[in-house]
Write an enzyme that holds these catalytic residues in place. Structure first.
Site, short mmCIF file in Angstrom:
data_model
loop_
_atom_site.label_atom_id
_atom_site.label_comp_id
_atom_site.label_asym_id
_atom_site.label_seq_id
_atom_site.Cartn_x
_atom_site.Cartn_y
_atom_site.Cartn_z
N ASP A 52 -75.38 -37.89 -23.34
CA ASP A 52 -75.46 -39.08 -22.49
C ASP A 52 -76.07 -38.72 -21.15
O ASP A 52 -75.55 -37.87 -20.42
CB ASP A 52 -74.05 -39.64 -22.29
CG ASP A 52 -74.04 -40.85 -21.37
OD1 ASP A 52 -74.10 -41.98 -21.89
OD2 ASP A 52 -73.98 -40.67 -20.13
N TYR A 57 -79.25 -40.01 -13.03
CA TYR A 57 -78.84 -38.60 -13.03
C TYR A 57 -80.00 -37.67 -12.67
O TYR A 57 -79.77 -36.51 -12.34
CB TYR A 57 -78.29 -38.19 -14.39
CG TYR A 57 -77.07 -38.93 -14.86
CD1 TYR A 57 -76.34 -39.76 -14.00
CD2 TYR A 57 -76.63 -38.83 -16.18
CE1 TYR A 57 -75.23 -40.45 -14.45
CE2 TYR A 57 -75.52 -39.50 -16.63
CZ TYR A 57 -74.82 -40.33 -15.77
OH TYR A 57 -73.72 -41.01 -16.23
N LYS A 82 -79.74 -44.61 -19.52
CA LYS A 82 -79.37 -45.85 -18.85
C LYS A 82 -80.40 -46.23 -17.80
O LYS A 82 -80.93 -45.36 -17.10
CB LYS A 82 -78.01 -45.69 -18.16
CG LYS A 82 -76.93 -45.04 -19.01
CD LYS A 82 -75.64 -44.88 -18.22
CE LYS A 82 -74.68 -43.92 -18.89
NZ LYS A 82 -75.09 -42.51 -18.75
N HIS A 118 -76.95 -49.57 -16.56
CA HIS A 118 -76.00 -48.62 -15.97
C HIS A 118 -74.89 -49.29 -15.16
O HIS A 118 -73.73 -48.87 -15.23
CB HIS A 118 -76.76 -47.63 -15.09
CG HIS A 118 -76.03 -46.35 -14.87
ND1 HIS A 118 -76.68 -45.17 -14.56
CD2 HIS A 118 -74.72 -46.02 -14.93
CE1 HIS A 118 -75.80 -44.20 -14.44
NE2 HIS A 118 -74.60 -44.68 -14.66
#
Length: 269
Positions: A52, A57, A82, A118
């Site tokens: 994931d 990120y 996401k 997200h």
């Protein structure tokens, strides 16, 4: 590995690996990307096949690099990413399309198994507009399933009512001390798979002690009991660890079964 079938028919492992600090200096969320793929390769060696990540990120490319270095084919992995719930990504159809394509490029793949919004924002119609673009990517086979993250039940209900392709997953906060029971129940009742991020975070010493006591019966530690509780009640989990041994432990959930009494006790933590 046990799996759950999503609403588009694909199978999702019930345990995956979070990655939000992988490939970063000092293992910090906001750390500079250093490209270190050690944890990803160890996770694959330990048996993880679901990973994931997210645009926010900043490490989609690191995840791709790590998986490529294992030598295993793309089809062996279940990849989730996401798109941010930020205006730069939802302002128009082109922005949504660009976000999806940026994830595909960074992850070096022509499809993603699961793609999530997200975070929600305070405009249901705009969220639905973004969703409709994601639906079109499902139609093309580029996104195998789509879902949301951090959505409340009312926000999720709006998408369920107005979407053509229903959300397959809602990735939410859920851990000992905040099981998020009502939202989990709402998701399950509406055939949306609840997925717990940070399933081993923010756990009190008292909760750990109780979980350890339960785990002693099965020769399991508190974290394994907490994760087993989630899986047993229908919640997918994505624990994250930089430690090889803990990665292995977090996968070892299928050789014991919590009793109904134990499940009730854990629910009160």
């Amino acid at each position: 590995m046990e799996t759950v079938q999503l609403n588009t028919g694909i199978l999702m492992p019930v345990i995956g690996s979070g990655t939000n600090t992988f490939g970063k200096e000092n293992r910090e969320y906001m750390g500079k990307i250093n490209g270190d793929t050690t944890e990803i390769k160890e996770a694959v060696a330990n048996g993880y096949r679901s990973f994931d990540t997210a645009i926010m990120y900043r490490n989609e490319a690191v995840v791709a690099k790590g998986l490529k270095e294992t030598g295993l084919p793309r089809k062996e992995f279940f990849l989730t990413s996401k798109i941010p719930g930020e205006e730069a990504y939802y302002k128009d159809a082109a922005a949504v399309k660009e976000g999806v394509e940026s994830s595909l490029a960074a992850l070096e793949t022509d499809y993603l198994d699961l793609y999530l919004i997200h975070h929600p924002w305070d405009n249901l119609e705009q969220m639905l507009a973004m969703w409709r673009i994601l639906e079109a990517f499902v139609d093309k086979g580029v996104l195998k399933a789509i879902g949301v993250s951090n959505f409340r039940s009312d926000q999720l209900a709006y998408l369920l009512e107005h979407s053509r392709i229903k959300p397959a997953v809602n990735q939410i906060e859920s851990h000992p001390g905040h099981w998020n029971e009502e939202l989990v129940a709402f998701c399950l009742a509406n055939k949306v798979v609840p997925e717990a991020w940070g399933p081993l975070s923010k756990v009190s010493a008292e909760a750990k002690e109780i979980l350890e006591q339960i785990g002693a019966t099965y020769h399991k530690n508190w974290a394994q009991v907490a994760l087993r509780y989630q899986v047993q009640r229908g919640v997918v989990v994505i624990p994250k660890s930089h430690n090889n041994e803990r990665q292995q432990e977090n996968l070892a959930l299928f050789d014991f079964h919590l009793s109904q009494a134990e499940m009730k006790k854990i629910a009160t933590l």
